[in-house]
Design an enzyme around this catalytic site. Structure first.
Site, short mmCIF file in Angstrom:
data_model
loop_
_atom_site.label_atom_id
_atom_site.label_comp_id
_atom_site.label_asym_id
_atom_site.label_seq_id
_atom_site.Cartn_x
_atom_site.Cartn_y
_atom_site.Cartn_z
CB SER A 137 -7.87 3.42 6.61
OG SER A 137 -7.35 3.11 7.89
CG HIS B 95 -14.11 -5.74 8.84
ND1 HIS B 95 -12.84 -5.66 9.50
CD2 HIS B 95 -15.16 -4.80 8.32
CE1 HIS B 95 -12.89 -3.63 9.61
NE2 HIS B 95 -14.12 -3.68 9.41
CB CYS C 122 -10.98 -5.17 6.35
SG CYS C 122 -10.37 -6.43 7.82
#
Lengths: 604, 373
Positions: A314, A357, A370
Site C-alpha cells: 500500500s 470500508h 482502502c
C-alpha cells in the site's frame, strides 16, 4: 737435425688455425652476449641488484556527516619466516610457539615460489602479547620476523557495516582482472561497501623504496624513496549517532531502514538487519566464525536496503493517488462504496478489510488504505500512465548507491509484461499494480527515495552516501501544490486520525506516513496464524515534520505482518531520535540531564 | 750455463713479455674491482697479494730467460720426480683431511703443487718425445704414456683435480700428434677412445663428486629454476652480457661486489672485466691473448731444435687449453670447470708457474739462432 723445419711445421701448423678459430668463436659469442642480448642482460643485472619495496599508503579515513571518524588505520602484525634462514629441525618449536600444525608450516615454506629471501607469512593478526613472546624467543627461531601492514579498525563494529563494508586481499578472479594489475597481491583493498566503491580515492598511492641488495638479500643502501601519499578522506552523509539510534529502534528484527534528508537526498542512516562485524574480515576470522556468518539463514551479509526487493504494497498508493489527481481522473470528492471485494470477469479482487470500508472519499481511502478505491483509480489511469509516474519518482531503476550489487526493482507496464512474461497486460494486473502488489517491486532505498521525493514537493534527488549540501536534482515529479496537499493531508491522517492504519506511529512531532503490506504468498486463505516464514512483510514510509520535512524514511520488517503493527513504531522512534539529535531540547541542555542521551554521543 | 749477451737481448721477444705483463696488470686491476667492499667492510687484500706475486713472478720469469733451456731437458727427470713427489704429498695430506685438497701449507705460505707439477710434466713430456728419433710407433707411444702420464693422471683423478688430470691427457695426445705418429695409430687411438667412452663415461660419472655432477647438469639445463645449479652459468652470462658495448665502467660493476657472481676474482674474473669494459674492452683482451698464443706458436715453429719446438708447443697448448676452457665457461659455452684464467685469475702459485712458463718461451725464442754447445 734429421728433420727439416718445413716438415715439422706441417705437423703442428694446424694448431695456429685452431687458435684463430677459437678466437673468432669467442669473439662471436661475446658479440652475441654483449651486443645482441646486452640490453636484456643489463636489465637482469639491475633486477639482481635492485629491489623495489612498496610502502603502503595510509588509507583515507571515513567520517560521518559531523566529522566523527568511523574507521581508523591500525597496524596489523604477521609472524613470518625467511625461508633461507629457516631451520627445519626447529619446526616443532615454531609449531608450538605459533600454535599451528607442523605440516602447515612446511607447506607454506615449501610452496613459496619467491626468492628464499622474501619472507613467508605463517600467522596473521598476532597480538601484542604474542609479539612480545616471539621477540623474546627469536634466537631459538631462526628466520622468524614480525611483519607489519596497515589495516583497518572499524570503530563502530557491526554498526554501519553494510555501508562501510570491509577490506580484503585480492580474490583470485581480481588478480587476473586487468583493472587490478597495479595493485600488489598482498595489499588490502576495499572489497565491499564504501571501502570498495571509493577504493581508488581512499587508497592513495603507495610509496616506493628502491634499495640495492646483495646476493644474500642483504640491504646495502637506499637509492631512492618515494613517500606514500595518504588516501583522500571521505565524509559520509550518515549521521553515526542517528545510525546507532535507528539500529537500536530496529532491534533484533530482520529487515531494513533507510532515512534520507528530503531536501538533498543524503542518506542519514541505512540499516540492514542482521548485521556483521567488518573487523572479522580485516583481522582474519576463524573458520567457525566464517561458517557462522555464511550459514546464518538470516543472511547477515545481504544488504537488504539495496539487494532485496519487495512488493511495496500500500505504500505504492501514494504514487497511484498522485497520478490519479494530477491527471484529473479523480477528484478528492470521488466517493466509492467498498464492500470488501469487487468482481472483474471471473476474478475477485478483495480489500484487505474483508467487511469493506463502506463509502469512502480519497482522504479516507488513504487513511484507511482502502484497496477497492485504488483499484478504481488504477483502472482510470491505466498501467502505462501509472508506470510513468512511478518512474518519475526514480523507481524501477538502480539508484546508483553501488555499495553492493544493487537491484533495480520492478515497475511493470504493458511492454514490460510482453518482454518478460510473454503475455499481454490484463486489467487485473493494473488492479494489483495500483495497490503495489503483483509485479511491482521496490528496494527499501527506493521506497525511501519515493517518500523523500514526495515530501519535498516532487523534486527527485538521487540518494547519496556522500555528504553533499548542494545536490543536483535529477528529475521532477508532475505534481502541483494542490495534489501534493491533498495526498499529504491523507498521509498525515494515516498517522494522526482515528482509524488510520499508521496510528501507532503517532508522535509529538507531526508525522505523515503510509503503511504497506508486502504479500509473501498471494491469494492465501485467510488463516489467522501462519508460520512466520509465510507472514507478510511490513512496510512503513514516513516523513516529518509534515509541514517542513527534515527526514523521510522507509522501514520494512520481514514477516512483520501489517505495516501499522511492527514497522510504524520503528519509524516513529527513529524520527523522534533524529529530531532530538538535530534540535536538542533546550531543557536537556540546560539541566545537563545525561539520562536521556546516554546512548547518544553529542557531536562536536 | 748463464749466457747473457747482446744477441740474447736483441732476440728477446718483447711482444710476449709485454702482452703477458699487460694482461697480468689488468688481472690485478680487475681483482681490485671485483673484491672491492660494499658498505663498511674493509677492502680485501687479494689485489695486494696478487701484485706481490706478480712482481716476484716477473723477476723469476726474467731469471728463467738467462740460462739455456737445454738445461731443462737435462734436468727434466729430476724435476718430474720432484713434481710427482709433491703430488703424492698432497694426495696423502688430502686423505688425512676431508674432501678435495689441492693445497700444501708450509708455514704461512700455502701453494698448489699441481700448478708446478704441470710445468715439470710438460718439460719432462716434451723432452721424452724429443729424444725419439724417427717414426713414433704404438709400442713407443704406450711406453711413453706409462713413463710420463699414467701415474700422475691416477694421482690427480684421486686427488681429485679433474681439470688438471684431463689437461695432462690432452697435452700428451696433442704433443704425440705434433711429434708425428702413424696415421694408423692416430685412427686406432680415436677408435679406442670412442669405444671406451661409454665405459669411461660411467666410471667418470660415478667418480664425480656431487658438485661436479651438478655443474654438468647445470651446463646442460642452465635455465632450470628448481635448484640453484644453473645459477653460476646464468649469473656469468648476465655479468658478461650486462657490460653491453662499452661496459659499466671500471669500479662500477655490480655483479661481483654484490656477490651475485661467485668465484668473481678467481675462475670468473673474465666476466667481471667484460662487465666493466664491455665488448670493446673484452675484445681487446681476447686479442692480447690471441697475440700471445700466436707468438707462442711462432716460438715453437722457429725453435732451433726438437726439444725447444715441443716444449714451446706444450707450453702454448697448455695456455690455449686453460684460456679456452675458462673463457668458454664464462661465456656459457662449456660446463663450469674450476680452471683459472692464466695471468688474470687470483692465485699466486698459478701466476708464478705461468710466468716461469712464459720465461721459458722467451728463452726458447731468444736462443733460436744459437748453436749447440
Amino acid at each position: 737435425m734429421t728433420f727439416s723445419q718445413k716438415n715439422n711445421s706441417e705437423k703442428f701448423g694446424f694448431i695456429g688455425y685452431l687458435i684463430i678459430a677459437i678466437f673468432i668463436l669467442l669473439a662471436l659469442r661475446l658479440w652475441q652476449l654483449q651486443i645482441l642480448q646486452g640490453k636484456e642482460y643489463r636489465r637482469l643485472s639491475e633486477a639482481n641488484r635492485l629491489r623495489i619495496v612498496n610502502t603502503p599508503a595510509p588509507r583515507g579515513i571515513i567520517f560521518d556527516r559531523n566529522g566523527i571518524p568511523l574507521v581508523e588505520n591500525s597496524p596489523y602484525f604477521f609472524a613470518s619466516v625467511i625461508p633461507d634462514e629457516f631451520d627445519e629441525t626447529k619446526i616443532h618449536l615454531f609449531s608450538k610457539v605459533l600454535n599451528i600444525p607442523e605440516e602447515e608450516i612446511i607447506e607454506k615454506v615449501k610452496k613459496s615460489s619467491n626468492s628464499p629471501f622474501i619472507p613467508v607469512k605463517l600467522k596473521a593478526g598476532i597480538n601484542f602479547n604474542e609479539i612480545a613472546f616471539l621477540e623474546a624467543r627469536k634466537s631459538d627461531l631462526p628466520g622468524l620476523i614480525i611483519e607489519v601492514e596497515i589495516s583497518r579498525n572499524y570503530l563502530y563494529k557491526d554498526s554501519v557495516s553494510h555501508i562501510i563494508g570491509y577490506l580484503g586481499r585480492l580474490t583470485p578472479t581480481q588478480i587476473k582482472d586487468p583493472a587490478y594489475k597495479d595493485i600488489p597481491a598482498d595489499i588490502f583493498i576495499g572489497q565491499w561497501g564504501v571501502e570498495k566503491l571509493f577504493d581508488k580515492k581512499l587508497r592513495g598511492s603507495p610509496g616506493k623504496r628502491i634499495i640495492e641488495v646483495n646476493a644474500l638479500g642483504k640491504e646495502i643502501r637506499l637509492l631512492q624513496e618515494i613517500s606514500p601519499v595518504k588516501g583522500e578522506d571521505i565524509t559520509l552523509s550518515i549521521d553515526i549517532n542517528f545510525q546507532k539510534a535507528s539500529e537500536k529502534a530496529f532491534g533484533e528484527k530482520v529487515g531494513a531502514l533507510v532515512a534520507l534528508k528530503p531536501d538533498t537526498g543524503e542518506i542519514l542512516s541505512l540499516v540492514s538487519n542482521p548485521r556483521f562485524d567488518p573487523n572479522l574480515f580485516t583481522k582474519g576470522m576463524t573458520s567457525e566464525q566464517w561458517l557462522a556468518i555464511s550459514n546464518d539463514k538470516r543472511n547477515p551479509l545481504l544488504n537488504r536496503t539495496i539487494q532485496s526487493q519487495y512488493p511495496p504494497g500500500s505504500i505504492f498508493k501514494i504514487v497511484t493517488a498522485v497520478a490519479g489527481l494530477q491527471e484529473r481522473l479523480i477528484s478528492p470528492d470521488l466517493k466509492i462504496d467498498c464492500r470488501g471485494e469487487i468482481k472483474y470477469g471471473s476474478q475477485k479482487f478483495g480489500c484487505w478489510k474483508s467487511g469493506g470500508h463502506g463509502i469512502v472519499s480519497l482522504h479516507r481511502a488513504i487513511v484507511e488504505s482502502c484497496d477497492i478505491y485504488f483499484y478504481e483509480v488504477g483502472r482510470r489511469l491505466g498501467i502505462d500512465r501509472l508506470a510513468n509516474y512511478a518512474r518519475s519518482f526514480g523507481l524501477g531503476e538502480k539508484t546508483g548507491v553501488a555499495i553492493a550489487r544493487e537491484k533495480s526493482g520492478v515497475i511493470p507496464d504493458t511492454q514490460w509484461k510482453i518482454n518478460n512474461k510473454k503475455q499481454q497486460w490484463y486489467l487485473g494486473d493494473t488492479f494489483n499494480a495500483a495497490i503495489g502488489q503483483g509485479y511491482v517491486a521496490l528496494t527499501p532505498l527506493q521506497a525511501a527515495m519515493m517518500i523523500s521525493t514526495f515530501a519535498n514537493g516532487g523534486t527527485l534527488y538521487k540518494p547519496t552516501l556522500i555528504r553533499d549540501d548542494q545536490p543536483v536534482a535529477s528529475g521532477k515529479v508532475n505534481m502541483d501544490k494542490e495534489t501534493f496537499n491533498i495526498v499529504k493531508n491523507g498521509l498525515v491522517g494515516v498517522v494522526n486520525e482515528p482509524g488510520g492504519t499508521g496510528i501507532s506511529a503517532r508522535s509529538y512531532y507531526k508525522i505523515a506516513g503510509k503503511t504497506g503490506t508486502a504479500q509473501v504468498i498471494a491469494n492465501r486463505s485467510r488463516l489467522k496464524y501462519l508460520p512466520e516464514k509465510y507472514q507478510d512483510h511490513a512496510w512503513f514510509v514516513a516523513f516529518a515534520p509534515a509541514e517542513k520535512p527534515e527526514i523521510a524514511l522507509s522501514v520494512i520488517v520481514e514477516h512483520g505482518g501489517h505495516g501499522g503493527g511492527t514497522a510504524a513504531p520503528i519509524a516513529r522512534t527513529a524520527i523522534e531520535e533524529y529530531m532530538k539529535i538535530i534540535h536538542p531540547p533546550a531543557v536537556i541542555q540546560h539541566n545537563e540531564d545525561k539520562e536521556n542521551n546516554e546512548d547518544i554521543q553529542t557531536t562536536p | 750455463m748463464f749466457n747473457i749477451d747482446r744477441r740474447l737481448l736483441k732476440n728477446f721477444d718483447i711482444i710476449i713479455f709485454a702482452t703477458v705483463l699487460i694482461i697480468s696488470l689488468i688481472g690485478v686491476m680487475t681483482i681490485y674491482s671485483a673484491t672491492r667492499p660494499i658498505g663498511d667492510e674493509a677492502h680485501s687484500v687479494f689485489y695486494i697479494k696478487q701484485a706481490t706475486w706478480l712482481a716476484l713472478g716477473i723477476f723469476v720469469m726474467l731469471l728463467s730467460v738467462t740460462f739455456d733451456y737445454i738445461w731443462l731437458g737435462r734436468l727434466s727427470s729430476i724435476l718430474y720426480i720432484f713434481g710427482v713427489i709433491l703430488l703424492v704429498i698432497v694426495f696423502i695430506a688430502g686423505r688425512i683431511g676431508l674432501g678435495a685438497q689441492r693445497w700444501l701449507s708450509i708455514g704461512p705460505l700455502s701453494f698448489q703443487p699441481s700448478e708446478f707439477f704441470k710445468l715439470f710434466y710438460i718439460i719432462f713430456l716434451t723432452f721424452k718425445f724429443s729424444e725419439i728419433r724417427g717414426q713414433l710407433n704404438a709400442v713407443l707411444l704406450l711406453k711413453l704414456f706409462f713413463t710420463t702420464t699414467f701415474f700422475p693422471f691416477i694421482l690427480l683423478i684421486e686427488q681429485p683435480d679433474l681439470g688438471t688430470a684431463l689437461i695432462i691427457i690432452a697435452l700428451f695426445l696433442l704433443i704425440a700428434i705434433a711429434k708425428g705418429i702413424q696415421r694408423k695409430i692416430a685412427i686406432l687411438l680415436i677408435i679406442i677412445s670412442l669405444i671406451s667412452m661409454p665405459f669411461l663415461g660411467n666410471i667418470f660419472w660415478g667418480g664425480l663428486k656431487e658438485y661436479q655432477k651438478s655443474r654438468l647438469i647445470a651446463f646442460l639445463y642452465p635455465e632450470s629454476t628448481h635448484s640453484t645449479i644453473g645459477y653460476q652459468i646464468n649469473q656469468s652470462k648476465i655479468t658478461v652480457g650486462s657490460g653491453e658495448s662499452f661496459g659499466k665502467g671500471y669500479i662500477h660493476g655490480t655483479q661481483g661486489p654484490f656477490r651475485f657472481l661467485p668465484e668473481k676474482h678467481t675462475d670468473f674474473i673474465f666476466a667481471i672485466f667484460a662487465e666493466e669494459w664491455g665488448f670493446a674492452g673484452s675484445f681487446l683482451l681476447l686479442f692480447l691473448y690471441f697475440v700471445f698464443l700466436m707468438r707462442g706458436m711462432e716460438t715453437a715453429l722457429k725453435a732451433r731444435e726438437d726439444f725447444g719446438k715441443l716444449l714451446a708447443l706444450g707450453i702454448t697448448l697448455m695456455f690455449l687449453i686453460y684460456f679456452t676452457i675458462n673463457v668458454g665457461m664464462t661465456l656459457g659455452l662449456m660446463p663450469v670447470v674450476g680452471i683459472p684464467l692464466p695471468f688474470m685469475s687470483y692465485g699466486g702459485t698459478a701466476l708464478l708457474s705461468n710466468l716461469i712458463a712464459v720465461g721459458i718461451l722467451i728463452n726458447i725464442k731468444s736462443r733460436r739462432f744459437e748453436l749447440f754447445h
